[in-house]
Design a protein around this motif. Sequence first.
Motif, PDB file in Angstrom:
ATOM      1  N   ASN A   5       5.415  26.559-148.426  1.00 20.32           N
ATOM      2  CA  ASN A   5       6.334  26.418-147.482  1.00 20.32           C
ATOM      3  C   ASN A   5       6.176  26.959-146.245  1.00 20.32           C
ATOM      4  OD1 ASN A   5       8.131  24.195-148.393  1.00 20.32           O
ATOM      5  ND2 ASN A   5       9.591  25.791-149.498  1.00 20.32           N
ATOM      6  N   GLU A   6       6.029  28.393-146.466  1.00 22.04           N
ATOM      7  CA  GLU A   6       5.746  29.090-145.360  1.00 22.04           C
ATOM      8  C   GLU A   6       4.328  28.703-144.596  1.00 22.04           C
ATOM      9  OE1 GLU A   6       4.617  33.748-144.700  1.00 22.04           O
ATOM     10  OE2 GLU A   6       5.888  33.289-146.318  1.00 22.04           O
ATOM     11  N   LEU A   8       3.246  25.659-144.653  1.00 18.91           N
ATOM     12  CA  LEU A   8       3.751  24.637-143.909  1.00 18.91           C
ATOM     13  C   LEU A   8       4.659  24.637-142.534  1.00 18.91           C
ATOM     14  CD1 LEU A   8       3.345  21.147-144.309  1.00 18.91           C
ATOM     15  CD2 LEU A   8       5.626  21.482-145.603  1.00 18.91           C
ATOM     16  N   GLN A   9       5.724  25.634-142.886  1.00 15.32           N
ATOM     17  CA  GLN A   9       6.220  25.869-141.502  1.00 15.32           C
ATOM     18  C   GLN A   9       5.387  26.439-140.563  1.00 15.32           C
ATOM     19  OE1 GLN A   9       9.382  28.563-142.757  1.00 15.32           O
ATOM     20  NE2 GLN A   9      10.768  26.900-143.276  1.00 15.32           N
ATOM     21  N   ARG A  10       4.565  27.361-140.764  1.00 12.81           N
ATOM     22  CA  ARG A  10       3.597  27.957-139.604  1.00 12.81           C
ATOM     23  C   ARG A  10       2.961  26.927-139.053  1.00 12.81           C
ATOM     24  NH1 ARG A  10       0.496  32.640-142.085  1.00 12.81           N
ATOM     25  NH2 ARG A  10       1.793  32.221-143.732  1.00 12.81           N
ATOM     26  N   GLU A  12       3.695  23.549-138.765  1.00 15.59           N
ATOM     27  CA  GLU A  12       4.646  22.741-138.098  1.00 15.59           C
ATOM     28  C   GLU A  12       4.961  23.326-136.739  1.00 15.59           C
ATOM     29  OE1 GLU A  12       9.128  20.863-138.604  1.00 15.59           O
ATOM     30  OE2 GLU A  12       8.183  21.587-140.405  1.00 15.59           O
ATOM     31  N   GLN A  13       5.086  24.793-136.846  1.00 14.47           N
ATOM     32  CA  GLN A  13       5.388  25.347-135.700  1.00 14.47           C
ATOM     33  C   GLN A  13       4.335  25.397-134.724  1.00 14.47           C
ATOM     34  OE1 GLN A  13       6.448  29.588-136.573  1.00 14.47           O
ATOM     35  NE2 GLN A  13       8.785  28.995-136.242  1.00 14.47           N
TER      36      GLN A  13
END
Length: 198
Positions: A5-6, A8-10, A12-13
């Motif tokens: 998740n982390e 994926l968030q990075r 995405e950012q």
Amino acid sequence: MAYDNEKLQRFEQSVLMEAEKKIQEIQAETEKMKENELENTRQKEYDKMFSVMQEQVHQLQLKYRQEVTKVELDGKRELLEFRNQLTEKIFQEAEEKLQKFTDTKEYQSFLLTSIQTAAESFTGQPMIISIQEKDLPLTEKICELVPTATVQADPANQLGGFKLIQPEKNVLQDETFANDLDKQRQEFYRTCGLTIAV
């Protein structure tokens, strides 16, 4: 899973930052293109306006030159008319004085002497002397001075003087006052200083 998740968030950012950066670049490029297009359009409009202004200035200059030329020509025409009127007045006065002179004894003496002098070139040869009608009473005196002369009236001679015609040599000597006055008029126009440059 928290790691994914982390991650994926990075990711995405990172994608969002990259997209934001691209958007800003595109906006900056669009703004630059818009400014360039605006400047080009502005320059084209300035060029059009300048051309229109140049044409208007040219038309005004042309109109001004035409008006100045018209004024100059009108002035020259008026000056020419004045010169002609002045000249005619001067020569009309001279003509009147000559007509008065032809009524004097001095004129009769002048006429006889002038005829005798002119006839000396043709001594002994027949000649015709034309005088104005009112001088015909001098015929006898003229024939005494120039025995080979025939005297006749010249209807064209209204001012005085005479014409001597020697038929054998085909000579015409015009000593009429009208002829002299005409020569003086031409000389006057040539030398009077009232010339008009065109």
